[in-house]
Design an enzyme around this catalytic site. Structure first.
Site, PDB file in Angstrom:
ATOM      1  N   HIS A  96      -9.033  10.332   2.157  1.00 42.51           N
ATOM      2  CA  HIS A  96      -8.676   9.079   1.421  1.00 42.51           C
ATOM      3  C   HIS A  96      -8.884   9.532  -0.073  1.00 42.51           C
ATOM      4  CE1 HIS A  96      -8.375   5.202  -0.320  1.00 42.51           C
ATOM      5  NE2 HIS A  96      -8.115   4.936   0.715  1.00 42.51           N
ATOM      6  N   HIS A 118     -11.544  10.505   5.788  1.00 37.91           N
ATOM      7  CA  HIS A 118     -11.257   9.037   6.386  1.00 37.91           C
ATOM      8  C   HIS A 118     -10.849   8.641   7.769  1.00 37.91           C
ATOM      9  CE1 HIS A 118     -10.755   4.931   5.171  1.00 37.91           C
ATOM     10  NE2 HIS A 118      -9.431   5.079   5.344  1.00 37.91           N
ATOM     11  N   GLU A 148       0.914  -1.159   0.014  1.00 43.93           N
ATOM     12  CA  GLU A 148       0.041   0.054   0.195  1.00 43.93           C
ATOM     13  C   GLU A 148       0.886   1.250   0.007  1.00 43.93           C
ATOM     14  OE1 GLU A 148      -3.127  -0.067   3.031  1.00 43.93           O
ATOM     15  OE2 GLU A 148      -3.810  -2.081   2.377  1.00 43.93           O
ATOM     16  N   ARG A 196      -0.840   9.108   1.126  1.00 43.72           N
ATOM     17  CA  ARG A 196      -1.900   9.221   0.618  1.00 43.72           C
ATOM     18  C   ARG A 196      -2.413  10.645   0.699  1.00 43.72           C
ATOM     19  NH1 ARG A 196      -5.779   5.654   4.818  1.00 43.72           N
ATOM     20  NH2 ARG A 196      -5.106   4.149   3.383  1.00 43.72           N
ATOM     21  N   ARG A 237      -1.387   9.239   8.712  1.00 38.17           N
ATOM     22  CA  ARG A 237      -1.197   7.975   9.129  1.00 38.17           C
ATOM     23  C   ARG A 237      -0.672   7.127   7.830  1.00 38.17           C
ATOM     24  NH1 ARG A 237      -5.614   3.424   8.327  1.00 38.17           N
ATOM     25  NH2 ARG A 237      -6.266   4.989   7.002  1.00 38.17           N
TER      26      ARG A 237
HETATM   27  C1  LIG Z   1     -14.249   2.265   4.675  1.00 38.32           C
HETATM   28  C2  LIG Z   1     -12.822   2.088   5.739  1.00 38.32           C
HETATM   29  C3  LIG Z   1     -11.848   1.423   5.359  1.00 38.32           C
HETATM   30  C4  LIG Z   1     -10.736   1.221   6.167  1.00 38.32           C
HETATM   31  N1  LIG Z   1      -9.520   0.335   5.780  1.00 38.32           N
HETATM   32  C5  LIG Z   1      -8.767   0.099   6.823  1.00 38.32           C
HETATM   33  C6  LIG Z   1      -7.820  -0.577   6.435  1.00 38.32           C
HETATM   34  O1  LIG Z   1      -7.710  -1.497   5.472  1.00 38.32           O
HETATM   35  N2  LIG Z   1      -6.779  -0.868   7.272  1.00 38.32           N
HETATM   36  C7  LIG Z   1      -6.831  -0.256   8.594  1.00 38.32           C
HETATM   37  O2  LIG Z   1      -5.761  -0.110   9.231  1.00 38.32           O
HETATM   38  N3  LIG Z   1      -7.475   0.859   8.755  1.00 38.32           N
HETATM   39  C8  LIG Z   1      -8.966   1.067   7.973  1.00 38.32           C
HETATM   40  N4  LIG Z   1      -9.481   2.059   8.116  1.00 38.32           N
HETATM   41  C9  LIG Z   1      -9.674   2.706   9.540  1.00 38.32           C
HETATM   42  C10 LIG Z   1     -10.011   1.667  10.589  1.00 38.32           C
HETATM   43  O3  LIG Z   1     -10.814   0.987  10.143  1.00 38.32           O
HETATM   44  C11 LIG Z   1     -10.154   2.463  12.010  1.00 38.32           C
HETATM   45  O4  LIG Z   1      -9.606   3.400  12.062  1.00 38.32           O
HETATM   46  C12 LIG Z   1     -10.377   1.535  12.869  1.00 38.32           C
HETATM   47  O5  LIG Z   1     -11.182   0.308  12.615  1.00 38.32           O
HETATM   48  C13 LIG Z   1     -11.093   2.284  14.211  1.00 38.32           C
HETATM   49  O6  LIG Z   1     -11.450   1.259  15.142  1.00 38.32           O
HETATM   50  P1  LIG Z   1     -12.030   1.497  16.530  1.00 38.32           P
HETATM   51  O7  LIG Z   1     -12.298   0.305  17.321  1.00 38.32           O
HETATM   52  O8  LIG Z   1     -11.201   2.491  17.136  1.00 38.32           O
HETATM   53  O9  LIG Z   1     -13.553   2.362  16.040  1.00 38.32           O
HETATM   54  P2  LIG Z   1     -14.888   1.861  15.455  1.00 38.32           P
HETATM   55  O10 LIG Z   1     -14.582   0.634  14.673  1.00 38.32           O
HETATM   56  O11 LIG Z   1     -15.202   3.089  14.629  1.00 38.32           O
HETATM   57  O12 LIG Z   1     -15.854   1.412  16.465  1.00 38.32           O
HETATM   58  C14 LIG Z   1     -16.393   2.586  17.414  1.00 38.32           C
HETATM   59  C15 LIG Z   1     -17.244   1.860  18.364  1.00 38.32           C
HETATM   60  O13 LIG Z   1     -17.543   2.699  19.035  1.00 38.32           O
HETATM   61  C16 LIG Z   1     -19.061   2.997  19.393  1.00 38.32           C
HETATM   62  N5  LIG Z   1     -19.370   4.253  20.024  1.00 38.32           N
HETATM   63  C17 LIG Z   1     -19.116   5.390  19.720  1.00 38.32           C
HETATM   64  N6  LIG Z   1     -19.574   6.295  20.470  1.00 38.32           N
HETATM   65  C18 LIG Z   1     -20.031   5.638  21.487  1.00 38.32           C
HETATM   66  C19 LIG Z   1     -20.762   6.248  22.585  1.00 38.32           C
HETATM   67  N7  LIG Z   1     -20.871   7.569  22.816  1.00 38.32           N
HETATM   68  N8  LIG Z   1     -21.514   5.358  23.400  1.00 38.32           N
HETATM   69  C20 LIG Z   1     -21.310   3.870  23.128  1.00 38.32           C
HETATM   70  N9  LIG Z   1     -20.721   3.222  21.913  1.00 38.32           N
HETATM   71  C21 LIG Z   1     -19.866   4.343  21.254  1.00 38.32           C
HETATM   72  C22 LIG Z   1     -19.590   2.616  18.130  1.00 38.32           C
HETATM   73  O14 LIG Z   1     -20.914   1.965  18.251  1.00 38.32           O
HETATM   74  C23 LIG Z   1     -18.577   1.483  17.544  1.00 38.32           C
HETATM   75  O15 LIG Z   1     -19.184   0.265  18.071  1.00 38.32           O
HETATM   76  C24 LIG Z   1     -10.848   1.937   7.408  1.00 38.32           C
HETATM   77  C25 LIG Z   1     -11.753   3.009   7.711  1.00 38.32           C
HETATM   78  C26 LIG Z   1     -12.824   2.971   6.763  1.00 38.32           C
HETATM   79  C27 LIG Z   1     -14.081   3.794   7.368  1.00 38.32           C
END
Ligand SMILES: Cc1cc2nc3c(=O)[nH]c(=O)nc-3n(C[C@H](O)[C@H](O)[C@H](O)COP(=O)(O)OP(=O)(O)OC[C@H]3O[C@@H](n4cnc5c(N)ncnc54)[C@H](O)[C@@H]3O)c2cc1C
Length: 512
Positions: free
Chosen positions: A254, A352, A141, A295, A387
């Protein structure tokens, strides 16, 4: 590190003090050791780690699983797994992408520990893709000098990982899952430590510590690849509880989100597609950018071309890429009547990923005792100003585990300790359509002082903080570009925009 004896903490909510006298149910018994807020990659992994160590966990999630950014992740996770790779090479690429702002200690932890967390995921049953010889398939990537991105189900990596982790969570008897509950405030004990949360259903939960894994804030911008719930609620809750925030001006756009295909607006076409040979073209069919540059460089090249030509999109040519390699991207586009095997895809940048968030140390500790932050809501400084692709999923597992372990070592609350009452106001409101449009217009790929000053008057509290942070950084660096300050200011190397508790503007601080 001391390992944790799990005891019943005996914390109770005091109905008379909570503002909902007579309506707040008592805290369940036995109470949790750790309350994890968020069920994306970071929250699920933190919960499983804590429970695996004998801790009792309550996992609270506002939205269904399929609405986390983690579920949508396509490309994969970065880890130095190839024979010719090493954590030192991974670190080098992370530092380069971060443009002089990466907190080296945090990036070192990520690069050193990502291979072990990958092994943990495999041990949990996640099946990563293999090449035709049966060896682990490693993708390339943008910004990576070597193939080091593992994926599952082609571009269905997030979905595969989350399915496995959530299945494991469901059968783990030490984890109680509360789905569809939004945390609306953090609650402190008598000693000022964060010890609990208040839900939007009026319920209060208490434990030794709270781990925020609430995801990013990219959906504050109107054009985004993120699910609607990613508007930074955890960041605002933490700030209201007295936590420091940092690097809010750094927002990654992105380069290749679908533009102008009905039903697929903002759908992300993974960077890995360009790693496999997809190319970018202007309206005349000419290539205009190195597709594998970091990116921010690719996104800005597209943005400038679109501004100059007044075109709505550029075109991604993936006709030479094996469709079987990216089944969910191909299927999503075909469903919308657009076959990427035969036609170029109209794409343009979209918000993104946020590099900034709740200041946290190498064990996920925020600046408030008892409060942890992991995943995209946290800011360890590891991503710096930009990032490196696929470092964020790795971050969720590396720091999710560290925070889980550290949180179990928090002191148990005193028997019958009362929690602070939750405020009546909503501390983390969803942004309005007007705010999201204003964010795109005034805090987009190229910012002006005029736009940012206007945004500082926005009704949404996080919009104002982003505007203040972007206004204070008078340079262009990585994902942050200021029209009046197009150059990078070397004097700001390693200096982070830190928003202290209660403050509306950042202070410039050097992190080591
Ligand atoms: C389309 C897309 C593709 C991506 N591809 C990649 C990739 O290939 N590789 C990579 O490394 N990263 C990628 N990323 C980035 C990566 O997916 C995210 O940075 C990472 O998954 C974030 O994970 P997280 O657990 O921090 O949050 P999230 O997965 O967003 O989860 C957040 C959680 O918190 C909960 N929540 C939020 N606020 C509250 C609240 N007040 N009370 C209770 N619950 C709450 C939500 O409901 C959810 O369950 C991508 C992102 C997107 C959008």
């Amino acid at each position: 590190m001391a390992r944790h004896v799990v005891r019943e903490t005996g914390v109770v909510a005091e109905p008379g003090r909570c503002g909902h006298a007579g309506t707040v149910p008592a805290v369940p018994r036995p109470p949790s050791d750790v309350i994890v807020v968020g069920a994306g990659a970071a929250g699920l992994f933190a919960a499983l780690t804590a429970a695996g160590e004998g801790g009792r966990v309550t996992l609270v999630s506002a939205r269904p699983l399929a609405e986390t950014a983690s579920y949508w992740a396509q490309g994969g996770l970065a880890a130095a797994l190839a024979v010719e790779d090493s954590p030192a090479l991974h670190l080098e690429d992370t530092l380069t992408a971060g443009r002089g702002l990466v907190r080296r200690s945090a990036a070192e932890v990520l690069c050193e520990e990502a291979p072990a967390r990958f092994a943990d995921l495999e041990a949990l049953g996640v099946r990563f893709d293999a090449d035709r010889h049966g060896n682990l398939a490693l993708g390339l990537e943008g910004g990576h000098g070597i193939r080091r991105v593992v994926h599952a189900g082609g571009s269905a990596t997030g979905r595969r990982i989350l399915r496995q982790l959530s299945a494991d969570v469901v059968i783990q008897e030490r984890i109680e899952v509360l789905e569809g509950r939004r945390v609306r405030a953090l609650l402190a004990g008598a000693d000022g430590r964060v010890r609990g949360v208040a839900g939007d259903d009026g319920r209060m939960l208490a434990g030794r510590a709270v781990v925020l894994a609430t995801g990013g804030a990219a959906a504050l911008w109107s054009r985004t690849t993120n699910p609607p719930g990613s508007y930074g609620s955890g960041v605002l809750l933490a700030h209201a509880a007295g936590a420091e925030l940092a690097d809010l001006e750094f927002v990654q756009f992105h380069p290749t989100a679908v533009a102008g295909i009905a039903g697929r607006e903002g759908f992300l076409v993974s960077e890995a597609v360009r790693g496999e040979g997809a190319t970018l073209h202007d309206a005349a069919g000419e290539r205009f950018v190195d597709e594998l540059a970091p990116r921010d460089a690719v996104a800005r090249a597209i943005h400038r071309l679109l501004v100059k030509t007044s075109q709505p999109a550029v075109f991604l040519d993936m006709t030479a890429v094996d469709p079987a390699r990216f089944p969910n991207v191909v299927a999503a586009l075909r469903e919308a009547g657009h076959d990427p095997a035969t036609r170029r895809i109209p794409v343009s940048p979209a918000s993104h990923y946020v590099m900034g968030g709740i200041t946290s140390d190498l064990h996920g500790r925020s600046t408030v005792p008892g409060l942890y932050a992991v995943g995209e809501c946290a800011c360890t400084g590891l991503h710096g100003a930009n990032r490196l692709a696929s470092n964020s999923l790795s971050e969720c597992f590396v720091f999710g585990r560290r925070a889980a372990l550290a949180s179990l070592d928090e002191p148990a609350p005193l028997p019958s300790e009362a929690l602070s009452p939750p405020p009546s106001a909503d501390l983390a409101p969803a942004p309005s359509r007007e705010t999201r449009r204003a964010m795109w217009r005034d805090a987009g790929l190229e910012r002006t002082a005029e736009g940012l000053r206007r945004l500082r008057e926005d009704p949404h509290p996080l919009a104002r903080l982003v505007a203040a942070s972007a206004l204070a950084r008078e340079e262009s660096r990585g994902a942050h570009a200021r029209a009046e300050f197009p150059a990078t200011d070397a004097a700001l190397d390693g200096r982070h925009g830190v928003v202290p508790p209660g403050a509306a503007t950042p202070t410039n601080v050097e992190w080591t």
